[in-house]
Write an enzyme that holds these catalytic residues in place. Structure first.
Site, PDB file in Angstrom:
ATOM      1  N   ARG A  27       0.813  -1.207   0.000  1.00 11.58           N
ATOM      2  CA  ARG A  27       0.000   0.000   0.000  1.00 11.58           C
ATOM      3  C   ARG A  27       0.850   1.262   0.000  1.00 11.58           C
ATOM      4  O   ARG A  27       0.319   2.361  -0.188  1.00 11.58           O
ATOM      5  CB  ARG A  27      -0.922   0.025   1.218  1.00 11.58           C
ATOM      6  CG  ARG A  27      -1.855  -1.178   1.331  1.00 11.58           C
ATOM      7  CD  ARG A  27      -2.679  -1.094   2.606  1.00 11.58           C
ATOM      8  NE  ARG A  27      -3.522   0.067   2.564  1.00 11.58           N
ATOM      9  CZ  ARG A  27      -4.749   0.081   2.015  1.00 11.58           C
ATOM     10  NH1 ARG A  27      -5.219  -1.033   1.472  1.00 11.58           N
ATOM     11  NH2 ARG A  27      -5.463   1.169   1.987  1.00 11.58           N
ATOM     12  N   TRP A  73       2.814   6.072   1.840  1.00 18.34           N
ATOM     13  CA  TRP A  73       2.892   6.464   0.440  1.00 18.34           C
ATOM     14  C   TRP A  73       2.757   7.986   0.469  1.00 18.34           C
ATOM     15  O   TRP A  73       1.712   8.525   0.836  1.00 18.34           O
ATOM     16  CB  TRP A  73       1.748   5.858  -0.381  1.00 18.34           C
ATOM     17  CG  TRP A  73       1.938   6.048  -1.840  1.00 18.34           C
ATOM     18  CD1 TRP A  73       2.637   5.242  -2.694  1.00 18.34           C
ATOM     19  CD2 TRP A  73       1.430   7.120  -2.646  1.00 18.34           C
ATOM     20  NE1 TRP A  73       2.605   5.760  -3.972  1.00 18.34           N
ATOM     21  CE2 TRP A  73       1.874   6.906  -3.979  1.00 18.34           C
ATOM     22  CE3 TRP A  73       0.660   8.256  -2.385  1.00 18.34           C
ATOM     23  CZ2 TRP A  73       1.555   7.777  -5.028  1.00 18.34           C
ATOM     24  CZ3 TRP A  73       0.351   9.122  -3.427  1.00 18.34           C
ATOM     25  CH2 TRP A  73       0.797   8.861  -4.733  1.00 18.34           C
ATOM     26  N   ASN A  99      -3.899   7.293   7.350  1.00 22.95           N
ATOM     27  CA  ASN A  99      -3.918   6.980   5.904  1.00 22.95           C
ATOM     28  C   ASN A  99      -5.017   7.846   5.293  1.00 22.95           C
ATOM     29  O   ASN A  99      -6.179   7.738   5.680  1.00 22.95           O
ATOM     30  CB  ASN A  99      -4.242   5.499   5.680  1.00 22.95           C
ATOM     31  CG  ASN A  99      -4.542   5.226   4.203  1.00 22.95           C
ATOM     32  OD1 ASN A  99      -4.037   5.905   3.323  1.00 22.95           O
ATOM     33  ND2 ASN A  99      -5.411   4.249   3.947  1.00 22.95           N
ATOM     34  N   GLY A 100      -4.643   8.729   4.374  1.00 24.87           N
ATOM     35  CA  GLY A 100      -5.646   9.605   3.772  1.00 24.87           C
ATOM     36  C   GLY A 100      -5.073  10.992   3.589  1.00 24.87           C
ATOM     37  O   GLY A 100      -3.852  11.195   3.680  1.00 24.87           O
ATOM     38  N   LYS A 488       1.337  -2.039 -18.055  1.00 28.31           N
ATOM     39  CA  LYS A 488       2.165  -2.974 -17.280  1.00 28.31           C
ATOM     40  C   LYS A 488       3.646  -2.645 -17.450  1.00 28.31           C
ATOM     41  O   LYS A 488       4.413  -2.582 -16.496  1.00 28.31           O
ATOM     42  CB  LYS A 488       1.890  -4.429 -17.703  1.00 28.31           C
ATOM     43  CG  LYS A 488       0.526  -4.944 -17.243  1.00 28.31           C
ATOM     44  CD  LYS A 488       0.444  -5.286 -15.808  1.00 28.31           C
ATOM     45  CE  LYS A 488      -0.170  -4.267 -14.893  1.00 28.31           C
ATOM     46  NZ  LYS A 488      -1.502  -3.819 -15.048  1.00 28.31           N
ATOM     47  N   GLU A 491       4.458   0.763 -15.645  1.00 27.66           N
ATOM     48  CA  GLU A 491       4.415   0.874 -14.187  1.00 27.66           C
ATOM     49  C   GLU A 491       5.465   0.042 -13.467  1.00 27.66           C
ATOM     50  O   GLU A 491       5.821   0.364 -12.327  1.00 27.66           O
ATOM     51  CB  GLU A 491       3.011   0.568 -13.666  1.00 27.66           C
ATOM     52  CG  GLU A 491       2.500  -0.819 -13.842  1.00 27.66           C
ATOM     53  CD  GLU A 491       1.088  -0.952 -13.244  1.00 27.66           C
ATOM     54  OE1 GLU A 491       0.263  -1.620 -13.876  1.00 27.66           O
ATOM     55  OE2 GLU A 491       0.844  -0.377 -12.172  1.00 27.66           O
ATOM     56  N   HIS A 507      -2.293   8.300 -37.928  1.00 25.59           N
ATOM     57  CA  HIS A 507      -2.706   9.678 -37.613  1.00 25.59           C
ATOM     58  C   HIS A 507      -1.706  10.352 -36.689  1.00 25.59           C
ATOM     59  O   HIS A 507      -2.046  11.309 -35.992  1.00 25.59           O
ATOM     60  CB  HIS A 507      -4.120   9.651 -37.003  1.00 25.59           C
ATOM     61  CG  HIS A 507      -5.101   8.945 -37.889  1.00 25.59           C
ATOM     62  ND1 HIS A 507      -5.544   9.465 -39.080  1.00 25.59           N
ATOM     63  CD2 HIS A 507      -5.660   7.714 -37.771  1.00 25.59           C
ATOM     64  CE1 HIS A 507      -6.370   8.596 -39.658  1.00 25.59           C
ATOM     65  NE2 HIS A 507      -6.456   7.533 -38.893  1.00 25.59           N
ATOM     66  N   LYS A 606      -0.769  -0.001  -4.175  1.00 28.26           N
ATOM     67  CA  LYS A 606      -1.768  -0.936  -4.695  1.00 28.26           C
ATOM     68  C   LYS A 606      -3.168  -0.365  -4.750  1.00 28.26           C
ATOM     69  O   LYS A 606      -3.944  -0.625  -5.672  1.00 28.26           O
ATOM     70  CB  LYS A 606      -1.770  -2.202  -3.838  1.00 28.26           C
ATOM     71  CG  LYS A 606      -2.703  -3.283  -4.315  1.00 28.26           C
ATOM     72  CD  LYS A 606      -2.243  -3.828  -5.643  1.00 28.26           C
ATOM     73  CE  LYS A 606      -3.179  -4.839  -6.262  1.00 28.26           C
ATOM     74  NZ  LYS A 606      -2.865  -5.127  -7.649  1.00 28.26           N
TER      75      LYS A 606
HETATM   76  C1  AGP Z   1      -2.641  -1.451 -12.114  1.00 30.59           C
HETATM   77  O1  AGP Z   1      -1.614  -2.337 -12.265  1.00 30.59           O
HETATM   78  C2  AGP Z   1      -2.455  -0.453 -11.083  1.00 30.59           C
HETATM   79  N1  AGP Z   1      -2.175  -1.018  -9.838  1.00 30.59           N
HETATM   80  C3  AGP Z   1      -3.565   0.576 -11.013  1.00 30.59           C
HETATM   81  O2  AGP Z   1      -3.702   1.156 -12.277  1.00 30.59           O
HETATM   82  C4  AGP Z   1      -4.941   0.031 -10.587  1.00 30.59           C
HETATM   83  O3  AGP Z   1      -5.489  -0.746 -11.590  1.00 30.59           O
HETATM   84  C5  AGP Z   1      -5.858   1.227 -10.302  1.00 30.59           C
HETATM   85  O4  AGP Z   1      -5.296   1.967  -9.258  1.00 30.59           O
HETATM   86  C6  AGP Z   1      -7.267   0.792  -9.950  1.00 30.59           C
HETATM   87  O5  AGP Z   1      -7.256   0.073  -8.778  1.00 30.59           O
HETATM   88  P1  AGP Z   1      -8.572  -0.747  -8.340  1.00 30.59           P
HETATM   89  O6  AGP Z   1      -8.847  -1.769  -9.380  1.00 30.59           O
HETATM   90  O7  AGP Z   1      -8.198  -1.326  -7.015  1.00 30.59           O
HETATM   91  O8  AGP Z   1      -9.674   0.263  -8.217  1.00 30.59           O
END
Ligand code: AGP
Length: 611
Positions: A27, A73, A99-100, A488, A491, A507, A606
């Site tokens: 996270r 994070w 967290n927030g 993929k 990231e 285009h 995540k």
């Molecule tokens: C994808 O590999 C990423 N971790 C990210 O784009 C993710 O799909 C996005 O944050 C959405 O998350 P969710 O499906 O938990 O809502």
């Protein structure tokens, strides 16, 4: 998108906190910290991973049966020791993990500075803990009351736990927007952002709702709203199994989760696809098929990889159920003042079920009277509790930050919903319906075959690991797969990559093509096959490097492309489930070869619980 943990009970809290933080590290992994209370607060925090924190305090005598921990994070203030959590109030009476995002923190900070407060960090959280102290010291009150009053003054999202030195036998936890779960043990309680740190100790949990606050002592848990209204706790039993959140011998969670896809998809349609493949039963939508059949429009809201699954959903619903579909980014939809009709159906897709932008989009859709259904992977998550109905993907916990098995499980669920709706609406024949169910039932086996190409895919990846750009192309059902493949690679390997509908190349993007540009083309046999073959020829005409995902036995593209990866034949509407596999593996191998942390890529987390 931080991870928070807390413990109060008879055991030594330290090992429970550290283990819990490691479980939640997906996270956020910018810094980590803990605070334990025994006679006095022992607080230690450090930039970097939980393991860095652990080695830094390895020789410290850490004791205490009550403690909190945080893995960060960074949102407000760069990753460093000062901005790491926990944060303490000026006189050290209160210690907090959060967290927030406190959106009005700057205004609150200015007010507190006028009251003589000063701040060590750049964080919104330190402002909150000082606000709590300020209110607490204004007049005689309990710590819980000070926390509640402070929370009525903040705007934004929080999942937090507070310790007050004056009440050394109490933890105070509260939630609004950010997830918080409390595990109920015998004379002990476990608090965490999700169930993964709790499941090894107890299966009995309480999911806090927005504006809930819990006052926790070793022998008592009180639940109420921040407006002081008592709440009867709703205890749920976890279905999660501890084994599911271990690497089980794989080097990385991402690789494990890629290889889990045959099982994840089989579990996702188990008990839903009839054994004889004659029909589909989706219990979670049983009461709402009428709404779907009468829907003027389906609006899919999601973010990231889930948005790409939504794009595949658009092709599936329009192709089979003949209902118009719009796929919306949660973040844009929530602020665009969208036009929503009462007979629209909104489908929210989310692996974590906690993505703030998707959650906000759901609330707007509901405010405008639309029915909102969810496709989620985490039981008890906020989106599952805020949607009118829904279908769980049974992919199991997804720990790798780069989503893989959740994507294919989401596409599997969307396929089942689209086919069942088409069957309800008679927009496809029963023969076609059952033929496609049968083909869907064969997908796990065919994915096994695609996974068996791993060594060949690794060799291809080796060739392109040092490139700094890449392009992904696809048509129709395969265009979203191209987008997902590009995401993929971006990231986890930090290579700049773009996904395009193949015909869009002419285009503009075709200007990027030269001998240094690897172009991944998703080109299995389908209704636009001849077109994609021409697109590959266009890439080759500009000396581009063509790596094509093709249908087994395709000899045409074999002669044109530089590399081919053959996947088993399947109907074009199901091809996204197969063709994405090689793209997941390519990004995995390239990232590994570039020395990147594939499970915890830089700057990512995540679940994005703040906007
Ligand atoms: C994808 O590999 C990423 N971790 C990210 O784009 C993710 O799909 C996005 O944050 C959405 O998350 P969710 O499906 O938990 O809502």
């Amino acid at each position: 998108m931080c991870g928070i943990v807390g413990y109060i009970g008879k055991r030594e809290a330290y090992p429970i906190l550290i283990k819990g933080l490691k479980r939640l590290e997906y996270r956020g992994y910018d810094s980590a910290g803990i605070a334990l209370l025994k006679d006095d607060i022992f607080l230690y925090k450090k930039k970097g991973k939980v393991s860095d924190l652990e080695s830094a305090i390895a020789d410290s005598p850490i004791q205490g049966n009550i403690g909190i921990g945080h893995t960060r994070w960074a949102t407000h203030g760069e990753p460093n020791d000062e901005n790491a959590h926990p944060h303490q109030s000026s006189n050290g009476k209160f210690t907090i993990i959060h967290n927030g995002i406190i959106e009005n923190y700057a205004r609150l900070r200015d007010k507190l500075i006028k009251k003589g407060y000063s701040f060590k960090s750049e964080t919104d959280t330190e402002v909150l803990v000082n606000l709590i102290e300020y209110i607490y010291l204004k007049e005689t009150m309990s710590a819980e009351m000070a926390v509640r009053l402070a929370l009525t003054k903040v705007e934004g999202a929080y999942g937090l736990v507070v310790i007050c030195n004056d009440e050394p036998d109490t933890l105070i936890a509260a939630r609004k927007g950010s997830p918080l779960v409390i595990g109920l043990g015998q004379g002990e309680y476990f608090i965490a952002s999700d169930a993964t740190p709790i499941v090894e100790y107890t299966k009995n949990v309480i999911y806090l709702n927005d504006e809930d606050i819990a006052v926790i002592k070793t022998d008592e848990l009180q639940l109420k709203t921040i407006k002081n209204t008592p709440i009867k706790p709703a205890i749920k039993e976890l279905t999660l199994d501890i084994g599911e959140i271990d690497k089980q011998g794989y080097d990385h969670f991402m690789l494990k989760e890629i290889y889990e896809q045959p099982r994840a998809i089989a579990d996702t349609f188990r008990g839903r696809i009839y054994r004889d493949c004659t029909d589909i039963h989706l219990g979670g939508l049983q009461q709402v098929w009428g709404d779907l059949e009468k829907a003027r429009r389906i609006i899919i809201v999601a973010c990231g990889t889930s948005w790409h699954a939504g794009l595949v959903g658009e092709y599936l619903f329009e192709e089979f159920a003949r209902v118009p579909v719009e796929v919306e980014y949660g973040s844009e939809f929530r602020y665009r003042n969208p036009i929503i009709y009462k007979d629209d159906v909104v489908i929210a897709i989310s692996q974590s079920g906690e993505t703030a932008d998707t959650l906000a989009a759901i609330r707007i859709a509901k405010e405008n009277g639309a029915k909102v259904f969810g496709v989620c992977n985490v039981v008890g998550s906020s989106i599952t509790r805020e949607t009118d109905a829904g279908v769980y993907t049974h992919a199991g916990p997804e720990i790798g930050v780069a989503s893989t098995k959740a994507f294919t499980a989401q596409v599997t669920v969307l396929t089942m919903i689209a086919l069942k709706l088409a069957n309800h609406k008679k927009t496809i024949t029963t023969e076609k319906y059952q033929e496609l169910i049968k083909a869907l039932n064969e997908i796990p086996e065919k994915i096994e075959k695609a996974l068996a190409l791993n060594e060949q895919i690794k060799l291809i990846s080796e060739k392109y690991k040092d490139h700094s750009n890449a392009i992904y192309l696809g048509r129709g059902f395969l265009f979203p797969v191209a987008m997902e493949g590009a995401l993929k690679l971006k990231e986890i390997s930090y290579i700049h990559a773009e996904g395009y509908p193949a015909a869009e190349m002419k285009h503009g993007p075709i200007a990027l093509i030269d001998e240094n540009m690897p172009v991944f083309i998703v080109a299995t046999k389908d209704s636009s096959y001849d077109k994609i073959v021409s697109n590959i020829r266009e890439v080759k005409a500009r000396n581009g490097v063509a790596i094509a995902i093709i249908t087994e036995g395709d000899t045409v593209i074999k002669d044109i492309a530089d590399h081919i990866i053959e996947v088993p034949e399947t109907p074009e509407s199901l091809a996204p489930l197969l063709t994405v596999i090689p793209l997941q593996l390519i990004s995995y191998h390239i990232a590994l070869m570039r020395g990147c942390n594939v499970d915890q890529p830089r700057n990512l987390a995540k679940s994005v619980t703040v906007e």
